[in-house]
Design an enzyme around this catalytic site. Structure first.
Site, PDB file in Angstrom:
ATOM      1  N   HIS A  37       0.838  -1.209   0.000  1.00  0.00           N
ATOM      2  CA  HIS A  37       0.000   0.000   0.000  1.00  0.00           C
ATOM      3  C   HIS A  37       0.866   1.250   0.000  1.00  0.00           C
ATOM      4  O   HIS A  37       1.977   1.250   0.539  1.00  0.00           O
ATOM      5  CB  HIS A  37      -0.895   0.024   1.243  1.00  0.00           C
ATOM      6  N   GLU A 105      -6.182  -0.445  -6.257  1.00  0.00           N
ATOM      7  CA  GLU A 105      -7.205   0.473  -5.776  1.00  0.00           C
ATOM      8  C   GLU A 105      -6.758   1.905  -6.025  1.00  0.00           C
ATOM      9  O   GLU A 105      -5.570   2.222  -5.922  1.00  0.00           O
ATOM     10  CB  GLU A 105      -7.456   0.296  -4.270  1.00  0.00           C
TER      11      GLU A 105
END
Length: 316
Positions: A37, A105
């Site tokens: 991330h 994402e």
């Protein structure tokens, strides 16, 4: 069936992730997942170290196989750079490395100002990215002029003897079918037998299928549920929101609509070994070969102790 531990980069510092890796190996876990991330999902999680630095450090503290769960090689980082990072990781881990990839994402991928493509385009980009990565792993100079990526006179010199496997994440029919077609294995987070069946029947055959779930170890179920809701309210955010919301504050806004019981249903809370075994059984019955558990909150040493004393011995 292999039981592994999931290192949550969104929640723990690099030092804590390394300590967890050592603890997982000592407790008897057989492999590691690690998330990739740029941002945590919500500010309460509070971390997000650069995963490739952590993966390098992991090679020096334990000998468990490591899978990225998952890296997005399409927008934020060019696939030619991912190819080099993964090749070095495979060398450091002496072949015990799997590159897990997915379409990503917006939370992590929008940061350079690139447009966030629609789902079909993201799948197309992922397929081309995997093609570029594998081409570079052959060790020759690569010139690639595709629809989404350009590579000019690039060669990766530091490579493992055997290229690492590439496992592909998928949740909808199109992404699962892509995973079956181009992946060396499949990655998911849902105990859904239909998803595993679709992967295998779409060409995945007997390739490995990995999945993971979350736990919140605590002295009581209620305390674990409180920690889970505090740290991971995004676990209850439905549909495609997890792919399109661009920042932690947007996830926090969406999570205001999530009830604590929705998060509790997604977690194994507390310290009851039977509850953990029941969750593992759900994934095993769905057909997964490897199952990874992630802890949330500060009590991860307790989870390792529980698995070492009660959960893993009963599974074996």
């Amino acid at each position: 069936m292999k039981i592994g531990y999931f290192l949550s980069s969104e929640e723990y510092t690099p030092a804590e992730l390394l300590a967890q890796a050592r603890g997982a190996e000592e407790a008897g876990f057989e492999a590691l997942w690690i998330s990739d991330h740029y941002h945590p999902w919500v500010d309460a999680q509070g971390q997000s170290p650069f995963v490739w630095s952590t993966i390098g450090a992991l090679s020096q503290v334990c000998r468990l196989p490591v899978t990225t769960a998952v890296t997005c090689p399409t927008v934020r980082i060019h696939p030619a750079v991912i190819a080099q990072a993964a090749a070095t990781s495979a060398v450091l881990h002496e072949g015990r490395f799997v590159l897990g990839v997915g379409t990503g994402e917006a939370l992590n991928e929008h940061i350079l100002g690139d447009a966030w493509p629609q789902a079909d385009v993201r799948l197309e980009m992922l397929e081309e990215a995997v093609e570029v990565i594998r081409e570079l792993w052959r060790g020759e100079f690569v010139n690639h002029h595709g629809r989404h990526y350009t590579v000019e006179h690039a060669r990766i010199y530091t490579r493992p003897e055997t290229p690492p496997p590439i496992y592909v994440s998928g949740f909808g029919p199109k992404s699962i079918e892509l995973a079956a077609r181009i992946g060396d294995g499949y990655v998911s987070t849902m105990p859904d037998a239909d998803m595993v069946r679709r992967f295998r029947e779409s060409g995945g055959g007997d390739k490995p299928c990995q999945a993971g779930f979350k736990a919140a170890y605590a002295d009581t179920v209620e305390e674990g549920a409180r920690i889970a809701y505090e740290r991971w309210p995004n676990a209850g955010v439905p549909g495609e929101l997890s792919q399109v919301l661009p920042s932690p504050r947007h996830f926090e806004q969406a999570a205001q609509l999530v009830r604590p019981e929705q998060v509790r249903e997604a977690f194994v809370c507390g310290r009851d070994a039977d509850a953990h075994l029941e969750m593992i059984d759900r994934y095993a019955k769905a057909g997964y070969d490897e199952i990874y558990v992630a802890n949330t909150g500060p009590h991860w040493p307790g989870l390792f102790d529980l698995y070492q004393r009660e959960v893993l011995p009963r599974l074996r």
